[in-house]
Design an enzyme around this catalytic site. Sequence first.
Site, mmCIF file in Angstrom:
data_model
loop_
_atom_site.group_PDB
_atom_site.id
_atom_site.type_symbol
_atom_site.label_atom_id
_atom_site.label_comp_id
_atom_site.label_asym_id
_atom_site.label_seq_id
_atom_site.Cartn_x
_atom_site.Cartn_y
_atom_site.Cartn_z
ATOM 1 N N SER A 41 -5.812 -1.781 -9.009
ATOM 2 C CA SER A 41 -5.131 -0.484 -9.086
ATOM 3 C C SER A 41 -3.957 -0.683 -10.038
ATOM 4 O O SER A 41 -2.863 -1.078 -9.663
ATOM 5 C CB SER A 41 -4.660 -0.022 -7.698
ATOM 6 O OG SER A 41 -3.810 -0.961 -7.106
ATOM 7 N N HIS A 154 -9.408 -1.379 -3.136
ATOM 8 C CA HIS A 154 -9.603 -2.774 -2.709
ATOM 9 C C HIS A 154 -10.697 -2.913 -1.655
ATOM 10 O O HIS A 154 -11.064 -4.018 -1.263
ATOM 11 C CB HIS A 154 -8.296 -3.359 -2.157
ATOM 12 C CG HIS A 154 -7.245 -3.529 -3.216
ATOM 13 N ND1 HIS A 154 -5.954 -3.880 -2.936
ATOM 14 C CD2 HIS A 154 -7.313 -3.399 -4.571
ATOM 15 C CE1 HIS A 154 -5.260 -3.960 -4.064
ATOM 16 N NE2 HIS A 154 -6.061 -3.659 -5.062
ATOM 17 N N GLU A 164 -3.217 -0.415 1.382
ATOM 18 C CA GLU A 164 -2.695 -1.597 2.089
ATOM 19 C C GLU A 164 -1.904 -1.226 3.329
ATOM 20 O O GLU A 164 -0.964 -0.426 3.252
ATOM 21 C CB GLU A 164 -1.786 -2.401 1.146
ATOM 22 C CG GLU A 164 -2.509 -2.883 -0.099
ATOM 23 C CD GLU A 164 -1.570 -3.481 -1.154
ATOM 24 O OE1 GLU A 164 -0.486 -3.969 -0.789
ATOM 25 O OE2 GLU A 164 -1.942 -3.433 -2.336
ATOM 26 N N GLU A 205 -8.052 -8.354 -0.598
ATOM 27 C CA GLU A 205 -6.884 -9.162 -0.251
ATOM 28 C C GLU A 205 -7.010 -9.803 1.128
ATOM 29 O O GLU A 205 -6.023 -10.238 1.722
ATOM 30 C CB GLU A 205 -5.618 -8.309 -0.355
ATOM 31 C CG GLU A 205 -5.403 -7.811 -1.776
ATOM 32 C CD GLU A 205 -4.089 -7.087 -1.987
ATOM 33 O OE1 GLU A 205 -3.355 -6.855 -0.997
ATOM 34 O OE2 GLU A 205 -3.800 -6.747 -3.145
ATOM 35 N N ASP A 242 1.154 0.541 1.391
ATOM 36 C CA ASP A 242 0.986 0.847 -0.034
ATOM 37 C C ASP A 242 -0.262 1.715 -0.167
ATOM 38 O O ASP A 242 -1.380 1.201 -0.239
ATOM 39 C CB ASP A 242 0.827 -0.438 -0.862
ATOM 40 C CG ASP A 242 0.579 -0.123 -2.345
ATOM 41 O OD1 ASP A 242 0.688 1.066 -2.719
ATOM 42 O OD2 ASP A 242 0.275 -1.058 -3.117
ATOM 43 N N GLU A 285 5.292 1.920 -0.465
ATOM 44 C CA GLU A 285 5.133 1.630 -1.905
ATOM 45 C C GLU A 285 4.180 2.643 -2.519
ATOM 46 O O GLU A 285 3.148 2.963 -1.918
ATOM 47 C CB GLU A 285 4.564 0.202 -2.029
ATOM 48 C CG GLU A 285 4.235 -0.224 -3.453
ATOM 49 C CD GLU A 285 3.508 -1.576 -3.467
ATOM 50 O OE1 GLU A 285 3.779 -2.429 -2.596
ATOM 51 O OE2 GLU A 285 2.651 -1.750 -4.349
ATOM 52 N N ASP A 312 5.609 0.793 -7.801
ATOM 53 C CA ASP A 312 4.745 -0.228 -8.410
ATOM 54 C C ASP A 312 4.176 0.331 -9.717
ATOM 55 O O ASP A 312 4.714 0.084 -10.797
ATOM 56 C CB ASP A 312 3.653 -0.607 -7.394
ATOM 57 C CG ASP A 312 2.571 -1.514 -7.959
ATOM 58 O OD1 ASP A 312 2.725 -2.014 -9.079
ATOM 59 O OD2 ASP A 312 1.542 -1.731 -7.277
ATOM 60 N N LYS A 337 5.817 -7.709 -10.247
ATOM 61 C CA LYS A 337 4.560 -8.394 -10.571
ATOM 62 C C LYS A 337 4.721 -8.979 -11.972
ATOM 63 O O LYS A 337 4.827 -8.222 -12.959
ATOM 64 C CB LYS A 337 3.400 -7.394 -10.579
ATOM 65 C CG LYS A 337 2.944 -6.898 -9.194
ATOM 66 C CD LYS A 337 1.949 -5.761 -9.362
ATOM 67 C CE LYS A 337 1.212 -5.413 -8.085
ATOM 68 N NZ LYS A 337 0.502 -4.104 -8.200
ATOM 69 N N HIS A 365 1.765 -10.416 -5.324
ATOM 70 C CA HIS A 365 0.559 -10.985 -5.940
ATOM 71 C C HIS A 365 -0.225 -9.853 -6.610
ATOM 72 O O HIS A 365 0.240 -8.705 -6.639
ATOM 73 C CB HIS A 365 -0.310 -11.631 -4.851
ATOM 74 C CG HIS A 365 -0.837 -10.616 -3.866
ATOM 75 N ND1 HIS A 365 -1.943 -10.801 -3.086
ATOM 76 C CD2 HIS A 365 -0.388 -9.348 -3.550
ATOM 77 C CE1 HIS A 365 -2.168 -9.736 -2.348
ATOM 78 N NE2 HIS A 365 -1.245 -8.856 -2.601
ATOM 79 N N LYS A 388 4.716 -9.825 -0.754
ATOM 80 C CA LYS A 388 3.385 -9.507 -0.223
ATOM 81 C C LYS A 388 2.371 -10.322 -1.004
ATOM 82 O O LYS A 388 2.387 -10.334 -2.243
ATOM 83 C CB LYS A 388 3.086 -8.002 -0.281
ATOM 84 C CG LYS A 388 2.978 -7.394 -1.658
ATOM 85 C CD LYS A 388 2.381 -5.985 -1.562
ATOM 86 C CE LYS A 388 2.048 -5.412 -2.914
ATOM 87 N NZ LYS A 388 1.329 -4.141 -2.882
HETATM 88 C C1 LIG Z 1 -1.296 -5.670 -5.354
HETATM 89 C C2 LIG Z 1 -1.693 -4.439 -5.680
HETATM 90 O O1 LIG Z 1 -2.958 -4.218 -6.132
HETATM 91 P P1 LIG Z 1 -3.469 -4.518 -7.609
HETATM 92 O O2 LIG Z 1 -3.203 -5.955 -7.884
HETATM 93 O O3 LIG Z 1 -4.923 -4.173 -7.531
HETATM 94 O O4 LIG Z 1 -2.680 -3.634 -8.504
HETATM 95 C C3 LIG Z 1 -0.817 -3.272 -5.524
HETATM 96 O O5 LIG Z 1 -1.215 -2.154 -5.824
HETATM 97 O O6 LIG Z 1 0.330 -3.426 -5.118
HETATM 98 MG MG LIG Z 2 0.909 -1.326 -5.211
#
Ligand SMILES: C=C(OP(=O)(O)O)C(=O)O
Ligand SMILES: [Mg+2]
Length: 433
Positions: A41, A154, A164, A205, A242, A285, A312, A337, A365, A388
């Site tokens: 995503s 996911h 999530e 995940e 999330d 999130e 994010d 990230k 992650h 996370k």
């Molecule tokens: C970890 C996530 O997913 P992705 O790595 O698929 O963006 C997220 O959306 O926070």
């Molecule tokens: Mg996210």
Amino acid sequence: MKISQVKARQILDSRSNPTIEVDCTLENGIFVRTGVPSGASVGSKEAFELRDNDKKHFFGKGVKMAVNNVNSIIAPEIIGMDVTKQREIDELLISLDGTKDKSNLGANAILGVSLAVCRAASIYANLPLFSYIGGLGANLLPVPFMNIINGGVHANWQGADFQEYMIAPYGAKSFEESYEWGSEIYQSLKSLLKEKRYNVSVGDEGGFVPLVSSNEEPLDLISKAVENVGLSIGRDVGFAIDPASSEFYKDGKYILKNQNLELDSISMIDYYEKIVNDYPVVLLEDGLAEYDWDNWKILNDRLGRNIEIVGDDIFVTNLNIVKKGVLDNIANAVLIKLNQIGTLSETIDVVNFARQHNWGCFVSHRSGETTDSFIADFVVGLGLGHIKTGAPARGERVEKYNQLLRIEEFLSGKSVFAGKSILKKSNGEAQSS
Ligand SMILES: C=C(OP(=O)(O)O)C(=O)O
Ligand SMILES: [Mg+2]
């Protein structure tokens, strides 16, 4: 100490997609390796992940071009450079690429090198990676936000709409205890799901993917699983969600397939407000989509005093976008990230700016991962208080949490567990359901 060799190769990530691994050797023989993760995503303004167009291999998802960029363009330039000059090296990587989004060499190629340089320098400096990143005072162990029910993309849209459902065991006295609680809750949830005749297969995940009939049901299931191990939801353990809502936002509406709902932005905020009132949610999130900027401010006004409102997809660890977010007051925290921006130095710039403005930094992650545990050292080094990295299951997820266990042990009694200090609510405790 000079860099003597840099070599990249294509490996597979946890979803069986190709990704980059980078080896770095120093003149004195120090050798390190790093792996680069990949999201599903993905925010539209993330730095560019370079993939091959060759449809005959890996459905066009190979990273051989990025590998080649490391081996034949980046390596000759940085061999001979002083490995401790992280910022100089990161700036060189950025200028070698020459584009705004790193689309020339690929952010995946660049990040692999940037992190390998840092890891090699930490060994040369004879320091644990977290101390090298954050200095000798770095001792704050984060609360692990463990994603134990997966939905959305996911879970191939086979479960909840929200991506999530995380547990945050902030009531523990140490990281070790918090992680142990997480594992016990995970096992307890598995038993509960079996009892209720839900399947216990897992998503990207490592969280379960029960075929729930609403987006609140996972919170009820987890609450029960928490109680079943003798812990108290709200006091010991809180929730983080999330929804990754950019994924179900279409033509100005949020489409919740699970409940047959199409909500406008304000109704979506109402929906979250009810959830936050009914369950001890401490962090939300990507509650709204990246294209819904103006309504983020309303979301933050309504919920941001009591919980963390984390961006994010909307911020993509990009300093210029985070600056605008602070100016417009649309959130109170940023997801961090490394591969969204592509170098360690630029990521640290985002963290520093966010902290100067009293924003939280939630380290993350990606859903496609390697067994590299760099982010565990990163979160302790910078003392960011929460991370996370998926369920307390599956090798590529637990390796990060396991590294945090090792760091806590290394600090032998000199560490501090972030615990309830990460909560926004002034009474220091999330509301109990
Ligand atoms: C970890 C996530 O997913 P992705 O790595 O698929 O963006 C997220 O959306 O926070
Ligand atoms: Mg996210």
